[in-house]
Design a protein around this motif. Structure first.
Motif, PDB file in Angstrom:
ATOM      1  N   TYR A  34       0.908  -1.243   0.012  1.00 21.02           N
ATOM      2  CA  TYR A  34       0.098   0.076   0.117  1.00 21.02           C
ATOM      3  C   TYR A  34       0.988   1.190   0.125  1.00 21.02           C
ATOM      4  O   TYR A  34       0.720   2.200   1.071  1.00 21.02           O
ATOM      5  CB  TYR A  34      -1.043  -0.016   1.152  1.00 21.02           C
ATOM      6  CG  TYR A  34      -2.056  -0.931   0.984  1.00 21.02           C
ATOM      7  CD1 TYR A  34      -3.183  -0.756   0.427  1.00 21.02           C
ATOM      8  CD2 TYR A  34      -2.038  -2.402   1.255  1.00 21.02           C
ATOM      9  CE1 TYR A  34      -4.352  -1.583   0.128  1.00 21.02           C
ATOM     10  CE2 TYR A  34      -2.835  -3.335   1.177  1.00 21.02           C
ATOM     11  CZ  TYR A  34      -4.119  -2.943   0.404  1.00 21.02           C
ATOM     12  OH  TYR A  34      -4.991  -3.760   0.360  1.00 21.02           O
ATOM     13  N   GLU A  36       0.517   3.881  -1.366  1.00 23.62           N
ATOM     14  CA  GLU A  36      -0.281   5.172  -1.628  1.00 23.62           C
ATOM     15  C   GLU A  36      -1.071   5.363  -0.322  1.00 23.62           C
ATOM     16  O   GLU A  36      -1.737   6.260   0.014  1.00 23.62           O
ATOM     17  CB  GLU A  36      -1.320   5.241  -2.620  1.00 23.62           C
ATOM     18  CG  GLU A  36      -2.326   3.802  -2.254  1.00 23.62           C
ATOM     19  CD  GLU A  36      -2.441   2.399  -2.725  1.00 23.62           C
ATOM     20  OE1 GLU A  36      -1.140   2.180  -2.797  1.00 23.62           O
ATOM     21  OE2 GLU A  36      -3.166   1.654  -3.157  1.00 23.62           O
ATOM     22  N   HIS A  53     -13.013   4.193  -0.283  1.00 22.89           N
ATOM     23  CA  HIS A  53     -13.096   2.838  -0.323  1.00 22.89           C
ATOM     24  C   HIS A  53     -12.149   2.182   0.655  1.00 22.89           C
ATOM     25  O   HIS A  53     -11.858   0.909   0.770  1.00 22.89           O
ATOM     26  CB  HIS A  53     -12.799   2.384  -1.786  1.00 22.89           C
ATOM     27  CG  HIS A  53     -13.791   2.845  -2.706  1.00 22.89           C
ATOM     28  ND1 HIS A  53     -14.977   2.549  -2.596  1.00 22.89           N
ATOM     29  CD2 HIS A  53     -13.653   3.634  -3.879  1.00 22.89           C
ATOM     30  CE1 HIS A  53     -15.846   3.021  -3.445  1.00 22.89           C
ATOM     31  NE2 HIS A  53     -15.037   3.791  -4.179  1.00 22.89           N
ATOM     32  N   SER A  57     -11.324  -1.831   2.058  1.00 24.35           N
ATOM     33  CA  SER A  57      -9.920  -2.439   1.947  1.00 24.35           C
ATOM     34  C   SER A  57      -9.562  -2.821   3.377  1.00 24.35           C
ATOM     35  O   SER A  57      -8.999  -4.053   3.539  1.00 24.35           O
ATOM     36  CB  SER A  57      -9.119  -1.523   1.298  1.00 24.35           C
ATOM     37  OG  SER A  57      -9.427  -1.010   0.061  1.00 24.35           O
ATOM     38  N   GLU A  60     -11.457  -5.713   4.440  1.00 28.62           N
ATOM     39  CA  GLU A  60     -10.748  -6.897   3.309  1.00 28.62           C
ATOM     40  C   GLU A  60      -9.494  -7.538   4.104  1.00 28.62           C
ATOM     41  O   GLU A  60      -9.673  -8.754   4.230  1.00 28.62           O
ATOM     42  CB  GLU A  60     -10.767  -6.090   2.168  1.00 28.62           C
ATOM     43  CG  GLU A  60      -9.993  -7.225   1.066  1.00 28.62           C
ATOM     44  CD  GLU A  60     -10.729  -8.272   0.800  1.00 28.62           C
ATOM     45  OE1 GLU A  60     -12.150  -8.359   0.721  1.00 28.62           O
ATOM     46  OE2 GLU A  60     -10.423  -9.704   0.726  1.00 28.62           O
ATOM     47  N   TYR A  64      -8.855 -11.510   6.891  1.00 29.21           N
ATOM     48  CA  TYR A  64      -7.702 -12.648   6.994  1.00 29.21           C
ATOM     49  C   TYR A  64      -7.441 -12.940   8.604  1.00 29.21           C
ATOM     50  O   TYR A  64      -6.973 -14.335   8.792  1.00 29.21           O
ATOM     51  CB  TYR A  64      -6.560 -12.215   6.059  1.00 29.21           C
ATOM     52  CG  TYR A  64      -6.795 -12.272   4.828  1.00 29.21           C
ATOM     53  CD1 TYR A  64      -7.078 -13.614   3.944  1.00 29.21           C
ATOM     54  CD2 TYR A  64      -6.723 -11.206   4.044  1.00 29.21           C
ATOM     55  CE1 TYR A  64      -7.538 -13.688   2.666  1.00 29.21           C
ATOM     56  CE2 TYR A  64      -7.018 -11.132   2.692  1.00 29.21           C
ATOM     57  CZ  TYR A  64      -7.337 -12.406   2.045  1.00 29.21           C
ATOM     58  OH  TYR A  64      -7.535 -12.406   0.782  1.00 29.21           O
ATOM     59  N   PRO A 138      -8.386 -17.261   8.423  1.00 32.52           N
ATOM     60  CA  PRO A 138      -7.465 -18.008   7.971  1.00 32.52           C
ATOM     61  C   PRO A 138      -5.947 -17.896   8.325  1.00 32.52           C
ATOM     62  O   PRO A 138      -5.505 -18.879   8.423  1.00 32.52           O
ATOM     63  CB  PRO A 138      -7.437 -17.450   6.401  1.00 32.52           C
ATOM     64  CG  PRO A 138      -8.604 -16.684   6.165  1.00 32.52           C
ATOM     65  CD  PRO A 138      -9.075 -16.377   7.924  1.00 32.52           C
TER      66      PRO A 138
END
Lengths: 193, 653
Positions: A34, A36, A53, A57, A60, A64, A138
């Motif tokens: 990342y 940015e 967004h 992210s 998201e 995990y 996970p």
């Protein structure tokens, strides 16, 4: 209290309106993928991505490690805090209008107590997110939790999380400082009026 | 004694030879590797950006490649005229309409000349156009997302080579026929060429708001081979220039039969006047059929619009609209200099580069200095329009670009070199070999009013020993020169995809201002899109089964599907829910006879799959998306035609 002190109290109460529009806290995340940047802005009534967004992210990435998705509509504090701020504004204005020093003192004390309570609550919130991890995650690393720091930086796996007060908090801080300053103004100036 | 003496002589000789070899070797190294500071000039450190985007045509690959200059790094191959199973372009339900033509679905094209849109004669970074030679078309690529947004077919044309060069404000892009054909097409003997075959010069209007293209009018011209084009600028704003060869009107063995005459022509077209004639109804409306295929920006779906009429202007009815400038000898390229005054021709079999003067052309027209008139087109006198001739330009001069400092650079195909010469004096000031046989050359903005200069790229057709050999089929190449000084310096050469006919380059800063990182999922109006994972579903409609699927790291929803039957048409409508930069997902299913899908964040793409036998078919993400990319997979159960397995689906159940 003299007029000048009362005006200062009124301003410090009214400037809290700004906290409706300015984020009070920022959590920024840095990771190799990342370049940015990625981050969260926390408002009194909303949690948003620092950029469009970003919240999606971050959720998201968090899934995990089994972290709950951050969904602003399910955070009760974001619903309560606006009322608290409105209450503080009105209480501050009451102090300014009546010019009663006791009232202003009570207001400042209450203000500081609520600010600390807010910080504690925020810490608890972070703790809750960082520790209550899904058993189905996970990625599970024994002994690892993912609580971002309250203030400061911490490396959590590949991500460096930096948590800092943001513009809205500076408004709150200045508001408290200004109203405290108003108490120091000597009443004798009143004679001049 | 004798022996010792002989030994000494042998050693001395060996020494001499070694010295000579070393000397030759060093000379060669110096010659080939360019000057000492070339490595620094092309080195773009890891993580830093190139100064220019270069767009190079993919030639017979049908695509357009995007390189960085000065590094020569390849960033992207944009699918344009050819199907691309790497992304699903031309296969997916959303994109296949892009390749529809009046000849049916055409999966391949021959892409020659990229051309950046311009404002006031300078590349503006909105769009890049590229022509297709074989099945005449022009494509428009949007430079916000570097994707093909529109492809329009050119009616009454064959071999759309002289295209898609732009006027000063991209009012029009042009298209001229390299192969003259009967217009309208009909069944005639080929030997009737001189009677029945014609060329057309088309002007394609570009909507300044959204870029949509429309064939505004065509000019019917004698049946020569119209080769290349260049629009005027500044004083010559209203004009466009088209080379042609085969004024002999040969239809067989053109290499001999079309090379007989000393001079062919440059056609000068006053498009402003043509526009006026068309508006006044001077043209004939001719029945035809051509397609305009464009992507609806809201849905991301390509649609085909069939057009059935085109306006055709005949020079006989339109005085002052078109003139021929005699030009030696089978001219190829035509290039108008930045001032708009000089019209440079690449007379490919000529021993000189003829340069016409625009102002002399205007006075020749005024004074009616005509040799003759062909089909209503006055032929101006060569001496009346000539500004000068560049002597000794090398053999086989083809194309010219400009540096904006008063110099022109021309490629010479046969002598394999770039020749630098001065405008006005017509003197050659420098020349440099290329490796080998350059076609076009490109200077960033070198065809515009204000060239950005600095670099020159020669686009070579032959590479032979330049790279590690790869069997009989070798790459073609681009060769980068520094042209900031008096002498050209060779900096770098790098392989290209397909055949890099022509190229365009633009400062990266212009494009980086408004490029898109993602497609916003909120704006996705594809009727088959689903915006949330919980909306994922499988719907049967007779023999058609629609799977509305989402992707997000690292799973599909649904990822288990049952109830599909042999003989079904299964449409996978896959929406990528990601809204993060650089997070495409792929979708590939075993035995798919068409393609995979590569779906960008926020995009919906659909693939049709027809399972032929019962069984269980895995599908998976084909673009390494995340740490758990290998887990991003699923199954489709396919049952016999008569089975009564009901549709069921889910993820994580």
């Amino acid at each position: 209290m003299n007029t000048r002190a009362r005006v200062i109290v009124a301003i410090s109460a009214l400037m809290l309106v700004l906290t409706f529009f300015l984020p009070i806290w920022s959590i920024s995340l840095q990771a190799p993928q990342y370049p940015e940047g990625l981050g969260l802005h926390i408002y009194i009534n909303e949690v948003t991505g620092a950029k469009p967004h970003n919240l999606d992210s971050i959720n998201e990435l968090n899934h995990y490690i089994g972290m709950k998705a951050i969904t602003p509509e399910s955070i009760p504090e974001l619903k309560i805090m606006p009322y608290i701020i409105v209450f503080l504004i009105l209480f501050g204005l009451l102090g300014a209008v009546t010019g009663k020093k006791k009232l202003v003192e009570a207001w400042i004390v209450m203000f500081i107590v609520l600010a600390i309570a807010g910080l504690v609550d925020f810490y608890m919130w972070e703790y809750h997110y960082g520790h209550n991890l899904s058993a189905d995650a996970p990625i599970k690393i024994p002994g690892m939790s993912y609580q971002p720091p309250l203030i400061g930086s911490e490396k959590l796996l590949n991500i460096t999380a930096t948590s800092l007060p943001f513009i809205g908090s500076f408004v709150i801080f200045i508001s408290i400082a200004m109203s405290a300053f108003s108490l120091l103004l000597k009443p004798k100036e009143k004679i001049k009026d | 004694m004798e022996k010792v003496k002989r030994k000494k002589i042998i050693i001395a000789l060996a020494g001499l030879m070694t010295g000579a070899l070393l000397y030759i070797g060093c000379q060669e190294t110096k010659e080939v590797a360019g000057t000492g500071d070339a490595p620094q000039k092309v080195y773009v450190a890891p993580g830093t950006y190139d100064e220019f985007y270069a767009f190079m045509s993919g030639g017979f690959s049908g695509q357009l490649s995007v390189y960085g200059l000065p590094s020569g790094r390849l960033f992207k191959v944009i699918p344009v005229f050819s199907q691309n199973p790497e992304t699903g372009y031309g296969y997916s339900e959303e994109t296949k309409a892009m390749l529809q033509t009046s000849y049916g679905f055409v999966p391949w094209g021959d892409a020659h000349h990229p051309e950046l849109s311009q404002t006031d004669g300078v590349p503006d970074g909105r769009w890049i156009f590229i022509n297709e030679n074989n099945t005449p078309r022009i494509a428009r690529i949007d430079l916000k997302d570097f994707e093909t947004a529109e492809i329009i077919e050119i009616p009454n044309s064959a071999g759309n080579h002289g295209s898609p060069f732009t006027t000063e404000n991209s009012e029009y892009v042009v298209a001229s026929t390299r192969f003259s054909v009967p217009i309208p097409e009909k069944d005639v003997p080929i030997a009737s060429y001189k009677n029945d075959f014609k060329g057309t010069i088309s002007f394609v209007k570009v909507d300044p708001k959204n870029g949509n293209m429309n064939v505004a009018f065509q000019i019917l011209v004698p049946g020569y081979d119209y080769d290349l084009a260049s629009a005027g600028k500044g004083p010559s704003h209203d004009w466009a220039f088209f080379t042609c060869y085969n004024s002999e009107e040969a239809h067989t063995l053109l290499e001999i039969n079309a090379s007989r005459k000393d001079k062919d022509f440059i056609a000068a077209v006053n498009w402003k006047l043509a526009e006026k004639y068309a508006a006044e109804g001077k043209g004939k409306t001719v029945k035809t059929l051509y397609y305009d295929n464009f992507v609806d920006p809201k849905t991301g779906i390509a649609h085909s619009d069939k057009r059935t009429e085109v306006k055709v202007l005949d020079p006989k009815d339109c005085p002052g609209m078109i003139y021929y400038l005699p030009t030696p000898k089978s001219p190829h390229g035509v290039n108008v200099d930045p001032s708009g005054e000089y019209i440079v021709a690449g007379g490919k079999l000529s021993t000189v580069i003829p340069v016409h003067s625009f102002s002399k052309m205007l006075s020749a027209i005024k004074n009616k200095q005509f040799d003759t008139t062909i089909d209503g087109i006055p032929v101006l006198k060569y001496d009346a329009v000539l500004a000068g001739e560049v002597k000794n330009p090398g053999l086989g001069p083809l194309h010219t670009e400009f540096d904006g400092k008063g110099y022109a650079y021309t490629t010479s195909f046969i002598s394999s070199e770039v020749v630098k010469w001065q405008l006005g004096t017509w003197k050659v000031v420098d020349r440099h070999p290329t490796y080998y046989s350059p076609g076009h050359l490109m200077i960033p903005g070198g065809d515009s009013k204000k060239p950005f200069g600095k670099y020159l790229v020669a686009l070579n057709k032959i590479t032979k020993d330049r790279y590690l050999p790869t069997g009989p089929e070798l790459c073609q190449s681009a060769q980068l020169f520094d042209i900031s000084g008096d002498k050209m310096k060779l900096l770098l050469d790098f392989p290209t995809i397909g055949e890099p006919h022509y190229a365009q380059a633009i400062p990266a800063s212009i494009l980086m201002k408004n490029f898109e990182k993602i497609y916003r999922i909120e704006d996705n109006a594809n009727p088959d899109a689903i915006k949330k994972e919980m909306d994922a579903k499988v719907v049967r409609k007779g023999n058609d089964v629609h799977v509305y699927m989402t992707t997000i790291r690292s799973h599909f929803a649904p990822d288990n599907i049952e109830g599909i039957k042999v003989g079904d048409n299964v449409y996978f409508h896959v929406t990528n829910l990601e809204q993060d930069w650089d997070t495409p997902h792929g979708f590939a299913i075993k035995g798919a006879e068409n393609t995979e899908l590569l779906i960008m964040p926020g995009q919906t793409r659909t693939i049709l799959w027809k399972p032929l036998t019962a069984g269980v078919y895995p599908f998976y993400c084909s673009d390494f998306c995340s740490a758990l990319h290998q887990e991003m997979q699923g199954y489709v159960r396919v049952s016999d035609k008569n089975s009564n397995v009901k549709i069921s689906y889910g993820t994580g159940k």
